[in-house]
Design a protein around this motif. Structure first.
Motif, PDB file in Angstrom:
ATOM      1  N   PRO A  82     -10.124  -5.122   0.707  1.00 41.86           N
ATOM      2  CA  PRO A  82     -10.462  -4.916  -0.689  1.00 41.86           C
ATOM      3  C   PRO A  82      -9.523  -3.919  -1.438  1.00 41.86           C
ATOM      4  N   GLY A  83      -9.819  -4.094  -2.828  1.00 44.86           N
ATOM      5  CA  GLY A  83      -9.009  -3.369  -3.744  1.00 44.86           C
ATOM      6  C   GLY A  83      -7.751  -3.689  -4.154  1.00 44.86           C
ATOM      7  N   LYS A  84      -7.514  -5.085  -4.496  1.00 42.61           N
ATOM      8  CA  LYS A  84      -6.427  -5.604  -5.020  1.00 42.61           C
ATOM      9  C   LYS A  84      -5.838  -4.923  -6.506  1.00 42.61           C
ATOM     10  N   PRO A  85      -6.849  -4.853  -7.597  1.00 44.42           N
ATOM     11  CA  PRO A  85      -6.273  -4.203  -8.743  1.00 44.42           C
ATOM     12  C   PRO A  85      -6.683  -2.598  -8.889  1.00 44.42           C
ATOM     13  N   LEU A  86      -5.698  -1.964  -9.459  1.00 43.25           N
ATOM     14  CA  LEU A  86      -5.618  -0.628  -9.361  1.00 43.25           C
ATOM     15  C   LEU A  86      -4.745  -0.099 -10.570  1.00 43.25           C
ATOM     16  N   VAL A 143       0.891  -1.401   0.031  1.00 43.25           N
ATOM     17  CA  VAL A 143      -0.033  -0.086  -0.118  1.00 43.25           C
ATOM     18  C   VAL A 143       0.999   1.292  -0.029  1.00 43.25           C
ATOM     19  N   GLU A 144       1.897   1.273   0.857  1.00 42.08           N
ATOM     20  CA  GLU A 144       2.834   2.539   0.986  1.00 42.08           C
ATOM     21  C   GLU A 144       3.411   2.751  -0.453  1.00 42.08           C
ATOM     22  N   GLU A 145       3.833   1.848  -1.070  1.00 41.53           N
ATOM     23  CA  GLU A 145       4.600   1.840  -2.350  1.00 41.53           C
ATOM     24  C   GLU A 145       3.596   2.457  -3.559  1.00 41.53           C
ATOM     25  N   LEU A 161      -4.434   9.579 -14.068  1.00 46.07           N
ATOM     26  CA  LEU A 161      -5.475   8.764 -14.389  1.00 46.07           C
ATOM     27  C   LEU A 161      -5.368   7.770 -13.192  1.00 46.07           C
ATOM     28  N   LEU A 162      -6.458   7.264 -12.626  1.00 51.71           N
ATOM     29  CA  LEU A 162      -6.729   6.395 -11.659  1.00 51.71           C
ATOM     30  C   LEU A 162      -7.861   5.466 -11.836  1.00 51.71           C
ATOM     31  N   GLY A 163      -7.470   4.197 -12.100  1.00 47.62           N
ATOM     32  CA  GLY A 163      -8.436   3.186 -12.103  1.00 47.62           C
ATOM     33  C   GLY A 163      -8.780   2.328 -11.233  1.00 47.62           C
ATOM     34  N   LEU A 164      -9.983   2.479 -10.617  1.00 53.01           N
ATOM     35  CA  LEU A 164     -10.495   2.104  -9.581  1.00 53.01           C
ATOM     36  C   LEU A 164     -11.059   0.545  -9.708  1.00 53.01           C
ATOM     37  N   PRO A 165     -10.992  -0.369  -8.698  1.00 52.29           N
ATOM     38  CA  PRO A 165     -11.876  -1.600  -9.096  1.00 52.29           C
ATOM     39  C   PRO A 165     -13.139  -1.382  -9.166  1.00 52.29           C
ATOM     40  N   GLY A 166     -13.936  -2.278  -9.658  1.00 51.94           N
ATOM     41  CA  GLY A 166     -15.651  -2.220  -9.850  1.00 51.94           C
ATOM     42  C   GLY A 166     -16.313  -2.377  -8.601  1.00 51.94           C
ATOM     43  N   ASN A 167     -15.555  -3.411  -7.748  1.00 52.27           N
ATOM     44  CA  ASN A 167     -16.679  -3.886  -6.476  1.00 52.27           C
ATOM     45  C   ASN A 167     -16.694  -2.711  -5.656  1.00 52.27           C
ATOM     46  N   PRO A 168     -17.961  -2.471  -5.114  1.00 52.52           N
ATOM     47  CA  PRO A 168     -18.304  -1.075  -4.495  1.00 52.52           C
ATOM     48  C   PRO A 168     -17.357  -0.804  -3.214  1.00 52.52           C
ATOM     49  N   ALA A 169     -17.241  -1.848  -2.531  1.00 57.30           N
ATOM     50  CA  ALA A 169     -16.184  -1.493  -1.277  1.00 57.30           C
ATOM     51  C   ALA A 169     -14.740  -1.400  -1.578  1.00 57.30           C
ATOM     52  N   SER A 170     -14.276  -2.121  -2.643  1.00 54.40           N
ATOM     53  CA  SER A 170     -13.002  -1.798  -3.344  1.00 54.40           C
ATOM     54  C   SER A 170     -12.819  -0.533  -3.684  1.00 54.40           C
ATOM     55  N   SER A 171     -13.831   0.150  -4.507  1.00 51.46           N
ATOM     56  CA  SER A 171     -13.613   1.500  -5.120  1.00 51.46           C
ATOM     57  C   SER A 171     -13.500   2.342  -4.093  1.00 51.46           C
ATOM     58  N   MET A 172     -14.450   2.253  -3.120  1.00 58.00           N
ATOM     59  CA  MET A 172     -14.335   3.332  -1.804  1.00 58.00           C
ATOM     60  C   MET A 172     -13.201   3.147  -1.036  1.00 58.00           C
ATOM     61  N   VAL A 173     -12.733   1.851  -0.965  1.00 58.56           N
ATOM     62  CA  VAL A 173     -11.537   1.932   0.057  1.00 58.56           C
ATOM     63  C   VAL A 173     -10.140   2.288  -0.750  1.00 58.56           C
ATOM     64  N   THR A 174     -10.338   2.043  -2.127  1.00 54.50           N
ATOM     65  CA  THR A 174      -8.999   2.568  -3.034  1.00 54.50           C
ATOM     66  C   THR A 174      -8.987   4.113  -2.873  1.00 54.50           C
ATOM     67  N   ALA A 175     -10.417   4.625  -3.117  1.00 54.73           N
ATOM     68  CA  ALA A 175     -10.328   6.058  -3.231  1.00 54.73           C
ATOM     69  C   ALA A 175     -10.012   6.649  -1.970  1.00 54.73           C
ATOM     70  N   THR A 176     -10.652   5.950  -0.786  1.00 54.28           N
ATOM     71  CA  THR A 176     -10.070   6.717   0.549  1.00 54.28           C
ATOM     72  C   THR A 176      -8.626   6.797   0.776  1.00 54.28           C
ATOM     73  N   LEU A 177      -7.981   5.533   0.208  1.00 47.57           N
ATOM     74  CA  LEU A 177      -6.476   5.545   0.679  1.00 47.57           C
ATOM     75  C   LEU A 177      -5.611   6.435  -0.391  1.00 47.57           C
ATOM     76  N   PHE A 178      -6.166   6.573  -1.735  1.00 46.30           N
ATOM     77  CA  PHE A 178      -5.119   7.134  -2.652  1.00 46.30           C
ATOM     78  C   PHE A 178      -5.825   8.321  -3.378  1.00 46.30           C
ATOM     79  N   LEU A 179      -7.255   8.441  -3.680  1.00 46.03           N
ATOM     80  CA  LEU A 179      -7.656   9.450  -4.278  1.00 46.03           C
ATOM     81  C   LEU A 179      -7.850  10.673  -3.309  1.00 46.03           C
ATOM     82  N   GLN A 180      -8.423  10.445  -2.321  1.00 44.09           N
ATOM     83  CA  GLN A 180      -8.719  11.287  -1.314  1.00 44.09           C
ATOM     84  C   GLN A 180      -7.191  12.236  -1.106  1.00 44.09           C
TER      85      GLN A 180
END
Ligand SMILES: Nc1nc2c(c(=O)[nH]1)N[C@H]1C(S)=C(S)[C@@H](COP(=O)(O)OP(=O)(O)OC[C@H]3O[C@@H](n4cnc5c(N)ncnc54)[C@H](O)[C@@H]3O)O[C@H]1N2
Ligand code: MOO
Length: 403
Positions: free
Chosen positions: A280-284, A6-8, A294-313
């Motif tokens: 969740p959120g393996k593929p990115l 995640v940190e990388e 460009l940021l491509g988030l995974p489609g599963n709802p919780a996966s997209s919300m978690v990856t957006a919280t960690l990287f997009l915000q």
């Protein structure tokens, strides 16, 4: 493909994000929550004059020393209406909170400590020290003081301070524009008829909320079918509209209908496809097309919300020039946890309405990444580090507050 920590991924996505330079001028009443573009100097001093802090009598403190004598009341000073005369020896001036101190007076005796005599004079019951109950000019701030520093978030207190410094408008950083594009033949918008094997597209609305919460401006690019031409046109639109970030949702995995990569390749972009060591959120996906990120988030709802919280915000915050980190906090486990595998787990959890000084973070039982009902109840993401050993309720943990 090995799993990226995640940190990388955070470092690669957020690490080189330079603050955007564009600014706009807003009326003070519309600037709440925005980021100030440059240092804000006070246009005046506050208070602009020596003022009384209490209702009472302005006087010369030396006049009411060891054995106070009655004083003549020679006038009145009210907020907005100063006494124009002088307060000489043996005089006092009726004064109210916020009113200018009369010339000659150096203290205020509160009215509770004085008696109005039948002959109209004032009998002090106590002494006062020089400067007592007087607010000196400029004690809050002096003209030219920096009231709010550049890149400061305009909180309620800072907006009020800017008003007090006599600024009717403020220069703020333009909000990062984030285009959000849902992709998938199966998606229909909320309210539309849902055919067999179709689902209602929900993620764009959640991601838009996260963008807004981070200080960005979400732009809804709608739903694109799995058609390269359509997706390509929307990428071109993002470039033409000079948005800062294009977020795609879905098609991030290894399926046959995942067109985001080929479309970007056709525009000359090398898009990184990562498998992240998180759940969740393996593929990115992440990449750059000139100034467009460009940021491509995974489609599963919780996966997209978690990856957006960690990287997009954090990316939005970095573009605003704010500190951008994954905002972990310290808490206490509310349940026993099993040992973890190599992927960091971001477990939907609740800190409930606990009044504990250190929040107790309790995971929900069901963690499938398709479950929006669970995500919506969660107010925290409980972190389980890669390879974390089993842990007992009551042990320390880290978590992220969901907003
Ligand atoms: N063979 C493998 N299959 C999958 C892997 C894998 O590593 N190997 N990873 C899984 C993981 S983890 C995730 S997460 C998903 C991510 O897949 P995609 O990003 O390609 O997402 P889609 O396949 O397009 O959709 C997944 C799921 O989410 C629904 N979805 C998509 N967009 C939206 C939206 N805007 N609103 C609501 N729901 C949406 C979609 O209908 C699917 O049900 O891949 C696994 N597979
Ligand atoms: O991101 Mo997938 O994260 O495990 O559903």
């Amino acid at each position: 493909m090995s799993l990226i920590p995640v940190e990388e991924a955070f470092r690669r996505i957020v690490g080189d994000a330079a603050p955007i330079g564009d600014t706009e001028t807003l009326p003070l009443g519309e600037a709440f929550g925005r980021v100030l573009a440059r240092d804000l100097p006070a246009g005046r001093s506050q208070p602009g004059f020596d003022a009384s802090a209490m209702d009472g009598y302005a006087l010369r403190s030396e006049d009411i020393g060891y054995k106070p004598e009655p004083l003549r009341i020679v006038g009145e000073s009210a907020a907005g209406r100063a006494f124009e005369g002088r307060c000489d020896t043996g005089d006092c001036v009726r004064i109210f909170t916020g009113a200018p101190m009369p010339d000659g007076a150096d203290a205020v005796l509160i009215q509770e400590n004085a008696e109005r005599l039948a002959d109209g004079r004032l009998l002090p019951r106590t002494g006062v020290k020089v400067g007592q109950h007087v607010r000196r000019a400029g004690i809050d701030f002096q003209a030219g003081d920096i009231l709010v520093p550049a890149r400061g978030i305009l909180t309620a207190g800072r907006i009020a301070l800017a008003a007090s410094g006599s600024h009717p408008t403020l220069d703020v950083v333009r909000r990062p524009r984030v285009a959000i594009l849902a992709t998938g033949d199966e998606l229909v918008p909320p309210g539309a008829p849902v055919g067999p094997s179709q689902i209602v597209a929900s993620n764009s609305f959640g991601i838009a909320g996260l963008v807004r919460a981070a200080g960005g401006e979400p732009l809804d690019y709608g739903i694109a079918p799995d058609a390269a031409e359509t997706i390509g046109r929307l990428v071109d639109r993002a470039v033409a509209e000079r948005v800062d970030i294009l977020v795609t949702i879905g098609g991030a995995s290894v399926g046959d209908h995942d067109l985001i990569g080929p479309v970007f390749a056709s525009r000359g972009v090398a898009l990184d496809f990562w498998k992240l060591a998180m759940r969740p959120g393996k593929p990115l996906m992440a990449g750059r097309l000139g100034p467009l990120r460009l940021l491509g988030l995974p489609g599963n709802p919780a996966s997209s919300m978690v990856t957006a919280t960690l990287f997009l915000q954090p990316l939005v915050r970095a573009l605003l020039g704010l500190v951008a980190t994954i905002p972990y906090r310290e808490g206490i486990l509310g349940a026993d946890m099993v040992a973890n595998d190599e992927r960091a787990d971001f477990i939907r959890a609740t800190i409930g309405d606990s009044t504990a000084v250190v929040p107790i973070v309790s995971p929900f039982g069901r963690q499938d990444s398709s479950l929006l009902s669970v995500f919506a109840r969660a107010d925290a993401l409980l972190l389980r580090e890669p390879h974390a050993p089993a842990a007992k309720a009551g042990e320390p943990c880290r978590f992220i507050v969901l907003g």
